[in-house]
Write a protein that holds these residues in place. Structure first.
Motif, PDB file in Angstrom:
ATOM      1  N   UNK A 305       0.904  -1.041  -0.025  1.00 44.10           N
ATOM      2  CA  UNK A 305       0.059   0.041   0.107  1.00 44.10           C
ATOM      3  C   UNK A 305       0.913   1.419   0.004  1.00 44.10           C
ATOM      4  N   UNK A 306       0.685   1.953  -1.136  1.00 47.30           N
ATOM      5  CA  UNK A 306       1.338   3.319  -0.926  1.00 47.30           C
ATOM      6  C   UNK A 306       0.246   4.350  -0.288  1.00 47.30           C
ATOM      7  N   UNK A 307       1.099   5.269   0.723  1.00 43.66           N
ATOM      8  CA  UNK A 307       0.234   6.167   1.627  1.00 43.66           C
ATOM      9  C   UNK A 307       0.855   7.639   1.161  1.00 43.66           C
ATOM     10  N   UNK A 308       0.206   8.214   0.262  1.00 42.00           N
ATOM     11  CA  UNK A 308       0.661   9.506   0.055  1.00 42.00           C
ATOM     12  C   UNK A 308      -0.184  10.742   0.549  1.00 42.00           C
ATOM     13  N   UNK A 327      -4.664   6.492  -0.560  1.00 44.08           N
ATOM     14  CA  UNK A 327      -4.111   5.088  -0.443  1.00 44.08           C
ATOM     15  C   UNK A 327      -4.036   4.382  -1.947  1.00 44.08           C
ATOM     16  N   UNK A 328      -3.146   3.848  -2.244  1.00 44.93           N
ATOM     17  CA  UNK A 328      -3.009   3.353  -3.579  1.00 44.93           C
ATOM     18  C   UNK A 328      -2.497   1.781  -3.545  1.00 44.93           C
ATOM     19  N   UNK A 350     -11.326   3.664  10.398  1.00 47.51           N
ATOM     20  CA  UNK A 350     -12.289   3.642   9.183  1.00 47.51           C
ATOM     21  C   UNK A 350     -11.787   2.429   8.433  1.00 47.51           C
ATOM     22  N   UNK A 351     -12.118   2.017   7.558  1.00 47.01           N
ATOM     23  CA  UNK A 351     -11.964   0.709   6.645  1.00 47.01           C
ATOM     24  C   UNK A 351     -12.389   1.072   5.043  1.00 47.01           C
ATOM     25  N   UNK A 352     -11.770   0.745   4.230  1.00 52.39           N
ATOM     26  CA  UNK A 352     -11.710   1.093   2.810  1.00 52.39           C
ATOM     27  C   UNK A 352     -11.247  -0.283   1.908  1.00 52.39           C
ATOM     28  N   UNK A 353     -12.176  -0.741   1.237  1.00 54.13           N
ATOM     29  CA  UNK A 353     -11.677  -1.887   0.161  1.00 54.13           C
ATOM     30  C   UNK A 353     -11.369  -1.224  -1.027  1.00 54.13           C
ATOM     31  N   UNK A 354     -10.108  -1.540  -1.494  1.00 55.09           N
ATOM     32  CA  UNK A 354      -9.476  -0.712  -2.616  1.00 55.09           C
ATOM     33  C   UNK A 354      -9.042  -2.026  -3.672  1.00 55.09           C
ATOM     34  N   UNK A 355      -9.308  -1.982  -4.806  1.00 55.64           N
ATOM     35  CA  UNK A 355      -8.958  -2.897  -5.876  1.00 55.64           C
ATOM     36  C   UNK A 355      -8.162  -2.245  -6.978  1.00 55.64           C
ATOM     37  N   UNK A 376      -1.835   4.287  11.769  1.00 56.12           N
ATOM     38  CA  UNK A 376      -1.704   3.151  11.514  1.00 56.12           C
ATOM     39  C   UNK A 376      -2.632   2.447  10.343  1.00 56.12           C
ATOM     40  N   UNK A 377      -1.936   2.013   9.421  1.00 56.92           N
ATOM     41  CA  UNK A 377      -2.492   1.279   8.257  1.00 56.92           C
ATOM     42  C   UNK A 377      -2.351  -0.093   8.247  1.00 56.92           C
ATOM     43  N   UNK A 378      -3.402  -0.995   7.957  1.00 53.47           N
ATOM     44  CA  UNK A 378      -3.241  -2.229   7.950  1.00 53.47           C
ATOM     45  C   UNK A 378      -4.079  -2.849   6.791  1.00 53.47           C
ATOM     46  N   UNK A 379      -3.334  -3.747   6.043  1.00 51.01           N
ATOM     47  CA  UNK A 379      -3.922  -4.164   4.764  1.00 51.01           C
ATOM     48  C   UNK A 379      -3.904  -5.651   4.719  1.00 51.01           C
TER      49      UNK A 379
END
Length: 475
Positions: A305-308, A327-328, A350-355, A376-379
């Motif tokens: 995951x790229x956090x920009x 989020x990329x 929060x939560x995000x589904x990203x495809x 904190x980012x969890x994937x």
């Protein structure tokens, strides 16, 4: 593709039962959303030699095993904790297979360790606070008296059991606070006949894919009996379903072996394979002590995951702060994000589904207070045994007017963004509080973009959005 070996079953090998380890609390239900380790807390086994060797940083709690990757999640509020006090404490290991042992070591997290970042060597004091040489085979349970160093609040103790007759060790993360299955039904016939002894299980803990394989490895008191192994290749998606392959493996064992059998006992005392969990039995006079189930599965790469766009500072206005970032991903991932305040309390999540896409995220922090905050980012990819990734970032919240990069150039702009956003037109000037700069709305046909803004769609926000230069120019 590289291969990962997954050890499964109640035979392998041991866990810390006092104070209760992270993996044991998963089995007991005190910890939730743990994945397969809830069925086998004793199987957290990885390379030995910690801290010079052993599992990689970020994967210490899972011993580097992909199927136990949920254990690597690390935030201040993720895991149930044991209350302990500094000084003399008892640590007890419970073994399901008591191997010859080299030693036991216990490590403590440092003062000021980052509670919201995955466990790394830098998280721990790398000199164990308790070192127990052993050099023999322990009984089914063994206890150690250890002098626990003085700490305050939440810490993690890493207990390492170095097995003497293999190149492996068992790793148990123990969450402490210094304040103060699949088939739970009992065996319908636990003693099927006088000739059989129950020596383990085949548990339906994971879905397999074509190309994977699973092997039943047989042991007596002297070690492994390779000629008695039974291996099953997974050829179809249907074969790999987590309730199907245990049945197929049990059937293969019964077709090949005479001294062991797998399944459930029917009314006539016959051992019959079943869908889902299967027991494994050995003839009492066979000398066979246990069977270990080994899964050979392609190692999945860690999700990326790229956090920009995350800024070093955000401004608090009217007791609120809007934190935005992008989020990329290059795969289909479920991404959870949590923000912790200066006192490690959770202030937003929060939560995000990203495809395989980029998505802008705006988080509104209410009752915001100045100071250092942690994102904190969890994937996690799809599938119970998918790899897990955690990234940790820091930023600061400052009071409005207390730490602006530039003074408010009063009178030199029409609006303070986003006030009056619906009236913006070509030539409108706005002050962006986030960077202290003044921006002017571009002429037609670009001026229409200047009005396109909301908390959930800020791509044209001056100086901040991913496409702000399409609508604005710095004055």
């Amino acid at each position: 593709m590289c291969s990962v070996i997954i050890a499964q079953g109640v035979f392998a090998h041991g866990y810390v039962s006092q104070p209760e380890s992270r993996s044991l609390k998963c089995k007991q239900g005190d910890n939730v959303k743990c994945g397969p380790v809830q069925y086998e807390p004793q199987s957290v086994e990885g390379p030995d030699g910690f801290p010079n060797g052993g599992p990689a940083d970020g994967k210490i709690a899972s011993a580097g095993l992909v199927q136990f990757s949920q254990l690597n999640e690390q935030t201040v509020d993720r895991w149930n904790k044991n209350n302990i006090k500094p000084g003399n404490n008892t640590f007890t290991w419970t073994f399901t297979a008591n191997h010859v042992t080299k030693d036991f070591k216990y490590y403590m997290t440092k003062q000021g360790w980052n509670k919201n970042a995955t466990l790394k060597r830098s998280s721990f004091e790398l000199t164990p606070f308790c070192n127990i040489p052993y050099n023999k085979k322990p009984p089914k349970t063994v206890s150690h008296q250890c002098n626990v160093p003085n700490r305050q609040g939440y810490h993690v103790i890493l207990a390492v059991w170095d097995v003497g007759d293999t190149a492996m060790s068992f790793y148990q993360a123990i969450d402490v606070n210094f304040d103060g299955g699949t088939d739970p039904s009992p065996n319908p016939n636990p003693n099927p006949t006088n000739n059989w002894t129950d020596i383990g299980d085949i548990n339906p803990t994971i879905t397999l894919k074509p190309g994977d394989s699973v092997k039943a490895r047989v042991f007596d008191d002297q070690g492994e009996l390779p000629d008695m192994a039974t291996e099953l290749a997974i050829n179809t998606t249907d074969d790999g379903r987590k309730n199907n392959w245990p049945y197929l493996l049990a059937k293969a064992i019964n077709n090949k072996q005479t001294k062991i059998a797998a399944g459930h006992v029917d009314a006539k005392g016959n051992v019959v394979p079943a869908m889902g969990k299967n027991n494994i039995y050995a003839l009492k006079d066979s000398g066979i002590k246990r069977v270990e189930i080994q899964i050979n599965k392609d190692q999945q790469p860690d999700p990326q995951v790229d956090v920009g766009g995350l800024q070093d500072k955000y401004t608090i206005t009217d007791n609120q702060a809007i934190v935005d970032f992008t989020l990329t991903t290059q795969a289909k991932l479920k991404i959870d994000y949590t923000i912790y305040g200066p006192n490690n309390s959770q202030v937003a999540f929060g939560s995000e589904p990203i495809d395989n896409a980029s998505k802008n995220v705006q988080v509104n922090i209410t009752n915001a207070i100045p100071g250092k905050h942690t994102l904190v980012i969890k994937a996690k990819a799809q599938g119970i045994a998918s790899s897990f990734m955690q990234q940790t970032y820091s930023f600061e919240l400052v009071k409005d007017g207390g730490d602006k990069p530039n003074p408010d150039p009063s009178g030199d702009y029409d609006f303070k963004f986003p006030e009056g956003v619906s009236s913006y037109k070509a030539g409108t000037t706005v002050l962006q509080p986030k960077d202290g700069k003044i921006y002017q709305c571009k002429p037609f046909p670009y001026s229409g973009y200047c009005q396109q803004w909301s908390k959930y769609a800020n791509q044209f926000e001056p100086g901040v959005g991913s496409a702000w230069q399409s609508a604005w120019e710095v004055k």
